[in-house]
Write an enzyme that holds these catalytic residues in place. Structure first.
Site, PDB file in Angstrom:
ATOM      1  N   TYR A 154      -8.105  -0.962  -4.589  1.00 12.75           N
ATOM      2  CA  TYR A 154      -7.614  -0.393  -3.252  1.00 12.75           C
ATOM      3  C   TYR A 154      -7.933  -0.364  -2.673  1.00 12.75           C
ATOM      4  CZ  TYR A 154      -4.468   2.240  -0.733  1.00 12.75           C
ATOM      5  OH  TYR A 154      -3.404   2.639   0.272  1.00 12.75           O
ATOM      6  N   LYS A 158      -8.023  -2.784   0.957  1.00 15.45           N
ATOM      7  CA  LYS A 158      -7.573  -1.652   2.644  1.00 15.45           C
ATOM      8  C   LYS A 158      -9.023  -2.657   3.393  1.00 15.45           C
ATOM      9  CE  LYS A 158      -3.686  -0.176   2.114  1.00 15.45           C
ATOM     10  NZ  LYS A 158      -2.516  -0.887   2.220  1.00 15.45           N
ATOM     11  N   THR A 189       4.463  10.837   1.141  1.00 12.29           N
ATOM     12  CA  THR A 189       5.927  10.629   1.167  1.00 12.29           C
ATOM     13  C   THR A 189       6.171  10.112  -0.125  1.00 12.29           C
ATOM     14  OG1 THR A 189       5.279   7.720   0.858  1.00 12.29           O
ATOM     15  CG2 THR A 189       5.608   9.162   3.514  1.00 12.29           C
TER      16      THR A 189
END
Length: 265
Positions: A154, A158, A189
């Site tokens: 990840y 990014k 979220t």
């Protein structure tokens, strides 16, 4: 509502939930017409229907070039132009350490987070050229700025988004196409699948990480995207806008060493 995006057409990937949904709703409230691109064929149409004529849903897998071209074509056919592309769709599945991370997990993260942004630029730029310029935004992450153990794939994805934005911004500045990214910190979220209880626990955890003392919310990133999409950022391109509650700014280790507690000032 101030109509900061009046007359603009925006394409937002990952727009059916989380940061994407918050941005879709904010952009629509600011006068934009918004194409919601997402794999979620249940929630996506619901969000679009709530916004009425200002929104359209197209089921899209950002890893697939044909899907990405189709989403742009749908927006162009519906509204005749595209001014804003927000490459927001991303994934962050559990990885474990590099040795134990499955190859298919790495492939998924790379395909969605890097290839998806690349395709969004590749096929979105011709539409912005025809419109005489515009704004491309990508969702990167503080994980592209600092190393987070257990999230190597990840973090790499990014970091690649940040580098891609900087390179592409130089290529297209002369055409009036601004290209920037946002680096969120901890954002609470549900991404359309976490329970409210899990989201609240996440919110509490992020609040401890951020010197400002609260978790980020989808609207925090949506507001940053609105700034980068609007004329208020007309002289900004090739930049990473960090929205992380101070996570990557102050170094708390110095305070630990000196025994200072700035929360008491």
């Amino acid at each position: 509502m101030t109509d900061r995006l009046a007359g603009k057409v925006a394409v937002i990937t990952g727009g059916a939930s989380g940061i994407g949904e918050a941005t879709v709703r904010l952009f629509a409230s600011e006068g934009a017409r918004v194409l919601i691109a997402d794999r979620n064929a249940e929630r996506g149409p619901m969000v679009a229907s709530e916004l009425g004529d200002s929104a359209l849903f197209v089921e899209t897998d950002v890893r697939n070039g044909e899907d990405v071209q189709a989403m742009f074509s749908a927006a162009d056919e519906a509204w005749g132009r595209i001014d804003i592309v927000y490459n927001n769709a991303g994934v962050g599945p559990p990885e474990d350490n590099i040795r134990d991370c499955p190859e298919h997990t790495y492939d998924l993260v790379s395909d969605v987070n890097i290839r998806g942004v690349w395709l969004g630029m590749k096929y979105g730029i011709p539409h912005l050229e025809r419109a005489g310029g515009g704004s491309i935004i990508a969702t990167a992450s503080v994980a592209g700025l600092v190393g987070l153990a257990g999230m190597a794939a990840y973090c790499a994805s990014k970091g690649a988004v940040i580098a891609m934005v900087q390179a592409a911004a130089g290529e297209w500045a002369s055409k009036g196409i601004r290209i920037n990214c946002i680096c969120p910190g901890g954002i609470a979220t549900g991404q359309g699948w976490l329970s409210e209880e899990r989201v609240e626990q996440t919110r509490q955890n992020w609040a401890k990480m951020h010197p400002l003392g609260r978790s980020g919310e989808g609207i925090d990133i949506a507001n940053a995207a609105l700034f980068l999409a609007s004329d208020a950022s007309a002289l900004i391109t090739g930049q990473k806008l960090v929205v992380d509650g101070g996570w990557t700014g102050p170094d708390g280790r110095y305070d630990d060493l000196t025994g200072r507690d700035w929360s008491q000032v």
